[in-house]
Design a protein around this motif. Sequence first.
Motif, PDB file in Angstrom:
ATOM      1  N   MET A 185       0.799  -1.096   0.096  1.00 51.45           N
ATOM      2  CA  MET A 185      -0.007  -0.088  -0.060  1.00 51.45           C
ATOM      3  C   MET A 185       0.876   1.365  -0.098  1.00 51.45           C
ATOM      4  O   MET A 185       2.162   1.517   0.711  1.00 51.45           O
ATOM      5  CB  MET A 185      -1.146   0.003   1.188  1.00 51.45           C
ATOM      6  CG  MET A 185      -1.813   1.353   1.277  1.00 51.45           C
ATOM      7  SD  MET A 185      -3.263   0.788   2.279  1.00 51.45           S
ATOM      8  CE  MET A 185      -4.094   2.191   2.171  1.00 51.45           C
ATOM      9  N   TYR A 186       0.388   2.090  -0.915  1.00 54.41           N
ATOM     10  CA  TYR A 186       1.295   3.257  -0.767  1.00 54.41           C
ATOM     11  C   TYR A 186       0.492   4.553  -0.259  1.00 54.41           C
ATOM     12  O   TYR A 186      -0.589   4.723   0.083  1.00 54.41           O
ATOM     13  CB  TYR A 186       1.280   3.944  -2.356  1.00 54.41           C
ATOM     14  CG  TYR A 186       2.513   3.073  -3.409  1.00 54.41           C
ATOM     15  CD1 TYR A 186       3.456   3.252  -3.189  1.00 54.41           C
ATOM     16  CD2 TYR A 186       1.798   1.998  -3.919  1.00 54.41           C
ATOM     17  CE1 TYR A 186       4.469   2.591  -3.845  1.00 54.41           C
ATOM     18  CE2 TYR A 186       2.609   1.092  -4.770  1.00 54.41           C
ATOM     19  CZ  TYR A 186       3.790   1.296  -4.544  1.00 54.41           C
ATOM     20  OH  TYR A 186       4.677   0.738  -5.461  1.00 54.41           O
ATOM     21  N   PHE A 187       1.463   5.617   0.192  1.00 51.09           N
ATOM     22  CA  PHE A 187       0.866   6.782   0.598  1.00 51.09           C
ATOM     23  C   PHE A 187       1.743   7.881   0.227  1.00 51.09           C
ATOM     24  O   PHE A 187       2.998   7.901  -0.177  1.00 51.09           O
ATOM     25  CB  PHE A 187       0.847   6.892   2.367  1.00 51.09           C
ATOM     26  CG  PHE A 187       0.519   8.346   2.595  1.00 51.09           C
ATOM     27  CD1 PHE A 187      -1.010   8.731   2.868  1.00 51.09           C
ATOM     28  CD2 PHE A 187       1.359   9.104   3.441  1.00 51.09           C
ATOM     29  CE1 PHE A 187      -1.153   9.944   3.194  1.00 51.09           C
ATOM     30  CE2 PHE A 187       1.129  10.425   3.863  1.00 51.09           C
ATOM     31  CZ  PHE A 187      -0.320  10.577   3.799  1.00 51.09           C
ATOM     32  N   ALA A 188       1.187   8.821  -0.440  1.00 47.83           N
ATOM     33  CA  ALA A 188       1.884  10.053  -0.913  1.00 47.83           C
ATOM     34  C   ALA A 188       1.197  11.385  -0.464  1.00 47.83           C
ATOM     35  O   ALA A 188       0.020  11.214  -0.557  1.00 47.83           O
ATOM     36  CB  ALA A 188       1.923  10.208  -2.398  1.00 47.83           C
TER      37      ALA A 188
ATOM     38  N   GLU B 146       5.723   6.756   0.243  1.00 47.39           N
ATOM     39  CA  GLU B 146       5.916   5.630   1.222  1.00 47.39           C
ATOM     40  C   GLU B 146       5.280   4.303   0.845  1.00 47.39           C
ATOM     41  O   GLU B 146       3.954   4.417   0.374  1.00 47.39           O
ATOM     42  CB  GLU B 146       5.506   6.110   2.803  1.00 47.39           C
ATOM     43  CG  GLU B 146       5.730   5.100   3.749  1.00 47.39           C
ATOM     44  CD  GLU B 146       5.338   5.659   5.031  1.00 47.39           C
ATOM     45  OE1 GLU B 146       6.244   5.877   5.947  1.00 47.39           O
ATOM     46  OE2 GLU B 146       4.090   5.554   5.351  1.00 47.39           O
ATOM     47  N   GLN B 147       5.802   3.327   0.593  1.00 45.35           N
ATOM     48  CA  GLN B 147       5.327   1.778   0.369  1.00 45.35           C
ATOM     49  C   GLN B 147       5.458   1.218   1.678  1.00 45.35           C
ATOM     50  O   GLN B 147       6.622   1.055   2.211  1.00 45.35           O
ATOM     51  CB  GLN B 147       5.869   1.433  -0.677  1.00 45.35           C
ATOM     52  CG  GLN B 147       5.068  -0.422  -1.158  1.00 45.35           C
ATOM     53  CD  GLN B 147       5.684  -0.895  -2.011  1.00 45.35           C
ATOM     54  OE1 GLN B 147       6.811  -0.715  -2.804  1.00 45.35           O
ATOM     55  NE2 GLN B 147       5.340  -2.262  -2.285  1.00 45.35           N
ATOM     56  N   GLU B 148       4.539   0.820   2.391  1.00 41.33           N
ATOM     57  CA  GLU B 148       4.433   0.118   3.793  1.00 41.33           C
ATOM     58  C   GLU B 148       5.897  -1.024   3.612  1.00 41.33           C
ATOM     59  O   GLU B 148       5.988  -1.547   3.003  1.00 41.33           O
ATOM     60  CB  GLU B 148       3.279  -0.482   4.033  1.00 41.33           C
ATOM     61  CG  GLU B 148       2.259   0.343   4.427  1.00 41.33           C
ATOM     62  CD  GLU B 148       1.102  -0.313   4.866  1.00 41.33           C
ATOM     63  OE1 GLU B 148       0.809  -1.568   4.898  1.00 41.33           O
ATOM     64  OE2 GLU B 148      -0.084   0.261   5.218  1.00 41.33           O
ATOM     65  N   ASP B 149       6.547  -0.647   4.749  1.00 35.71           N
ATOM     66  CA  ASP B 149       7.673  -1.658   5.161  1.00 35.71           C
ATOM     67  C   ASP B 149       8.568  -1.981   3.989  1.00 35.71           C
ATOM     68  O   ASP B 149       9.343  -2.928   4.049  1.00 35.71           O
ATOM     69  CB  ASP B 149       7.060  -3.112   5.708  1.00 35.71           C
ATOM     70  CG  ASP B 149       6.092  -2.799   6.780  1.00 35.71           C
ATOM     71  OD1 ASP B 149       6.723  -1.655   7.850  1.00 35.71           O
ATOM     72  OD2 ASP B 149       5.384  -3.577   7.042  1.00 35.71           O
ATOM     73  N   ALA B 150       8.574  -1.131   3.043  1.00 34.99           N
ATOM     74  CA  ALA B 150       9.527  -1.654   1.715  1.00 34.99           C
ATOM     75  C   ALA B 150      10.432  -0.477   1.525  1.00 34.99           C
ATOM     76  O   ALA B 150      11.604  -0.498   1.540  1.00 34.99           O
ATOM     77  CB  ALA B 150       8.680  -1.878   0.550  1.00 34.99           C
TER      78      ALA B 150
ATOM     79  N   SER C 143       6.030   0.981  -9.230  1.00 34.81           N
ATOM     80  CA  SER C 143       5.785   2.114 -10.358  1.00 34.81           C
ATOM     81  C   SER C 143       6.129   3.479  -9.784  1.00 34.81           C
ATOM     82  O   SER C 143       6.490   4.299 -10.613  1.00 34.81           O
ATOM     83  CB  SER C 143       4.496   1.961 -11.270  1.00 34.81           C
ATOM     84  OG  SER C 143       3.475   2.178 -10.071  1.00 34.81           O
ATOM     85  N   TYR C 144       5.567   3.541  -8.523  1.00 33.95           N
ATOM     86  CA  TYR C 144       6.156   5.248  -8.118  1.00 33.95           C
ATOM     87  C   TYR C 144       7.399   5.229  -7.753  1.00 33.95           C
ATOM     88  O   TYR C 144       8.004   6.299  -7.887  1.00 33.95           O
ATOM     89  CB  TYR C 144       5.243   5.285  -6.805  1.00 33.95           C
ATOM     90  CG  TYR C 144       3.484   5.261  -7.136  1.00 33.95           C
ATOM     91  CD1 TYR C 144       3.018   6.095  -8.266  1.00 33.95           C
ATOM     92  CD2 TYR C 144       2.753   4.269  -6.450  1.00 33.95           C
ATOM     93  CE1 TYR C 144       1.677   5.922  -8.221  1.00 33.95           C
ATOM     94  CE2 TYR C 144       1.417   4.318  -6.512  1.00 33.95           C
ATOM     95  CZ  TYR C 144       0.963   5.179  -7.616  1.00 33.95           C
ATOM     96  OH  TYR C 144      -0.431   4.825  -7.903  1.00 33.95           O
TER      97      TYR C 144
ATOM     98  N   LEU D   6       0.906  -2.359  -9.503  1.00 34.40           N
ATOM     99  CA  LEU D   6       0.935  -1.165  -8.635  1.00 34.40           C
ATOM    100  C   LEU D   6       1.120  -1.651  -7.025  1.00 34.40           C
ATOM    101  O   LEU D   6       1.340  -0.748  -5.975  1.00 34.40           O
ATOM    102  CB  LEU D   6      -0.587  -0.474  -8.458  1.00 34.40           C
ATOM    103  CG  LEU D   6      -0.432   0.449  -9.742  1.00 34.40           C
ATOM    104  CD1 LEU D   6      -1.869   1.039  -9.806  1.00 34.40           C
ATOM    105  CD2 LEU D   6       0.351   1.512  -9.858  1.00 34.40           C
ATOM    106  N   ASP D   7       1.294  -3.093  -6.716  1.00 33.65           N
ATOM    107  CA  ASP D   7       1.583  -3.347  -5.360  1.00 33.65           C
ATOM    108  C   ASP D   7       3.212  -3.508  -5.126  1.00 33.65           C
ATOM    109  O   ASP D   7       3.524  -3.636  -4.085  1.00 33.65           O
ATOM    110  CB  ASP D   7       1.026  -4.808  -5.098  1.00 33.65           C
ATOM    111  CG  ASP D   7       1.659  -5.923  -5.846  1.00 33.65           C
ATOM    112  OD1 ASP D   7       2.254  -5.809  -6.464  1.00 33.65           O
ATOM    113  OD2 ASP D   7       0.975  -6.869  -5.517  1.00 33.65           O
TER     114      ASP D   7
END
Length: 179
Positions: free
Chosen positions: A1-4, A49-53, A80-81, A109-110
């Motif tokens: 999951m992403y957050f921007a 941010e991509q969770e834990d990555a 991709s982001y 996208l994951d």
Amino acid sequence: MYFAALLARTEDGWEASDTELDDVETLSDLADLAREASSEDDTVLVLIEQEDAWFGVVRIDGEEDPRIYVSDAAAAARSSYGEILLTDELLGRDPGGDDDVADLDSLDLDGTEDGEDEDGDDETEGGGSAEAVPHGPVGDTEILDDLGVAEKELKALSTDAVTEIAEALGASETLETVR
């Protein structure tokens, strides 16, 4: 999951806005989006941010070139982001060279590549791009020094980096309104 999110510095402090990156294809597109968030030539931070990555910070100061920091280039290369941030210049490659990062069409996208092994193998077909992207941080490690996040602190951030950055900037409540 992403957050921007975008954090724009104003006379009254930081203003946050949730940002959708679906229409952003290049770093220039991202920089333009960030500049639109500021009515002046103030500092704008794009936090991804991509969770834990991995996480990334793009800093735009007026019309200057964007400054970029990515916590884990290899993890971001499978996203991709992350692809938007991993420019040839950032990775120390010749533009248009043979060591381009995996084609965007092969990314989900994951953050995983189509057909990626369950054990997380990041070798790409032909043995190419994964080897060209370093594991670990890349970019401007001093990107937030003048805002209160020193290089050592930036490199130590992990799973909730965006929140920790916002706290150091005094913008955690502002960021939470868009999270």
